[in-house]
Design a protein around this motif. Structure first.
Motif, short mmCIF file in Angstrom:
data_model
loop_
_atom_site.label_atom_id
_atom_site.label_comp_id
_atom_site.label_asym_id
_atom_site.label_seq_id
_atom_site.Cartn_x
_atom_site.Cartn_y
_atom_site.Cartn_z
N LEU A 21 0.84 -1.20 0.00
CA LEU A 21 0.00 0.00 0.00
C LEU A 21 0.88 1.26 0.00
O LEU A 21 0.57 2.24 -0.70
N ALA A 22 1.98 1.22 0.75
CA ALA A 22 2.89 2.36 0.77
C ALA A 22 3.51 2.59 -0.59
O ALA A 22 3.67 3.74 -1.04
N ALA A 23 3.89 1.51 -1.28
CA ALA A 23 4.48 1.65 -2.62
C ALA A 23 3.47 2.24 -3.59
O ALA A 23 3.80 3.11 -4.41
N LEU A 24 2.22 1.79 -3.51
CA LEU A 24 1.17 2.37 -4.37
C LEU A 24 0.96 3.84 -4.04
O LEU A 24 0.75 4.66 -4.94
N GLY A 25 0.99 4.17 -2.75
CA GLY A 25 0.81 5.56 -2.34
C GLY A 25 1.91 6.45 -2.87
O GLY A 25 1.65 7.58 -3.31
N MET A 69 4.86 11.24 0.18
CA MET A 69 4.26 11.06 1.49
C MET A 69 2.77 11.41 1.47
O MET A 69 1.95 10.73 2.11
N VAL A 70 2.41 12.46 0.75
CA VAL A 70 1.00 12.83 0.64
C VAL A 70 0.22 11.70 -0.03
O VAL A 70 -0.88 11.33 0.40
N GLY A 71 0.79 11.13 -1.11
CA GLY A 71 0.14 10.00 -1.78
C GLY A 71 -0.07 8.83 -0.84
O GLY A 71 -1.15 8.22 -0.82
N ARG A 72 0.94 8.54 -0.04
CA ARG A 72 0.80 7.47 0.95
C ARG A 72 -0.32 7.77 1.93
O ARG A 72 -1.16 6.92 2.24
#
Length: 291
Positions: A21-25, A69-72
């Motif tokens: 999920l972090a990578a996608l974010g 970081m915002v995307g995550r």
């Protein structure tokens, strides 16, 4: 994308391992860097104002990391809304005395500066200590999204949310009933009840109300700082020691104290401060706009 589709997508994504999920974010953040041109310009301008000695290429790299970081934070919001308490507890690392509010017999204020992972403060508090909390919120224009955000923030413990437009009196009533007040001290709400106080050497329109309230109510004030950890490592929520000498009998001096304290914290993880908001929107009389 409609609110219903967005909520459904976040529900589906919350089943993924945090590392994925972090990578996608982060991928979403890279996309937002190109799509959200106005926010990209705001972030770059903020960094130019706050880190003028940093070469432009390094400021851009910092801004790109910020967008990651915002995307995550956007994609991982589904965890806060739908993940089990047990799973959230495994993701949250508590540093410091999270029980200070329980140990404080009188009024209590939690200071919540705008780091990207700010939303994780609520579960960290309400899953790890028993004092109820009250927060002031800005309603969303979409009723379905607004209801989901409030439901997500209310999942654990005893919480109350006061519409910003209702003023401070409902908050004061709840404080008298024993609620701790979650207060964000670093937003620009215009010149009313504010003063221009340096933040990274730039005059920033800074609220005087938090210090005034804390002093008038005899509050213990504890800052809470969230750090997003790499990949699937989760979130660190630091329950900091109260800022020495805060509040005092001088709200202007207190605003300077908080801004200086916050600046030092931002320097530890500069990509994680919320640079896409217009921290310097209101300017001192006679100064030109910076955005």
């Amino acid at each position: 994308m409609s609110a219903r589709l967005l909520i459904g997508l976040l529900w589906l994504l919350h089943f993924l391992p945090l590392a994925l999920l972090a990578a996608l974010g982060r991928g979403l953040g890279r996309l937002l860097w190109w799509l959200a041109g106005s926010r990209r310009r705001i972030a770059l301008r903020n960094l130019e104002l706050c880190f003028p000695a940093l070469p432009a290429r390094e400021r851009e790299a910092l801004a790109r990391e910020h967008f990651a970081m915002v995307g995550r934070s956007l994609l991982e919001r589904g965890l806060l809304w739908f993940a089990s308490p047990q799973r959230l507890q495994r993701m949250i690392r508590i540093k410091g005395n999270i029980h200070l509010a329980e140990q404080t017999p009188g009024a209590m204020m939690w200071l919540l500066p705008h780091f990207v992972g700010l939303e994780w403060v609520g579960p960290a508090l309400m899953l790890n200590q028993k004092r109820p909390g009250v927060d002031v919120y800005q309603p969303q224009s979409n009723p379905l999204l607004d209801a989901q955000i409030l439901a997500g923030r209310s999942r654990f413990g005893t919480t109350a949310f006061v519409d910003r437009h209702d003023g401070i009196r409902p908050v004061l009533r709840l404080i008298k009933q024993g609620y701790a007040f979650l207060n964000a001290p670093d937003l620009d709400h215009g010149e009313k009840d504010s003063a221009f106080v340096p933040f990274f050497g730039v005059p920033a329109c800074t609220l005087l109300a938090p210090a005034r309230m804390a002093a008038s109510q005899g509050m213990v004030v504890q800052p809470l700082v969230v750090t997003m950890l790499p990949g699937g490592q989760g979130y660190e929520v630091e329950a900091c020691e109260p800022i020495p000498g805060y509040p005092s009998d001088d709200p202007l001096a207190d605003a300077r104290t908080v801004n200086a304290w916050l600046e030092a914290r931002v320097r530890r993880h500069p990509a994680q401060y919320f640079w896409v908001h217009k921290r310097f929107k209101t300017r001192p009389p006679g100064e030109p706009a910076v955005y």
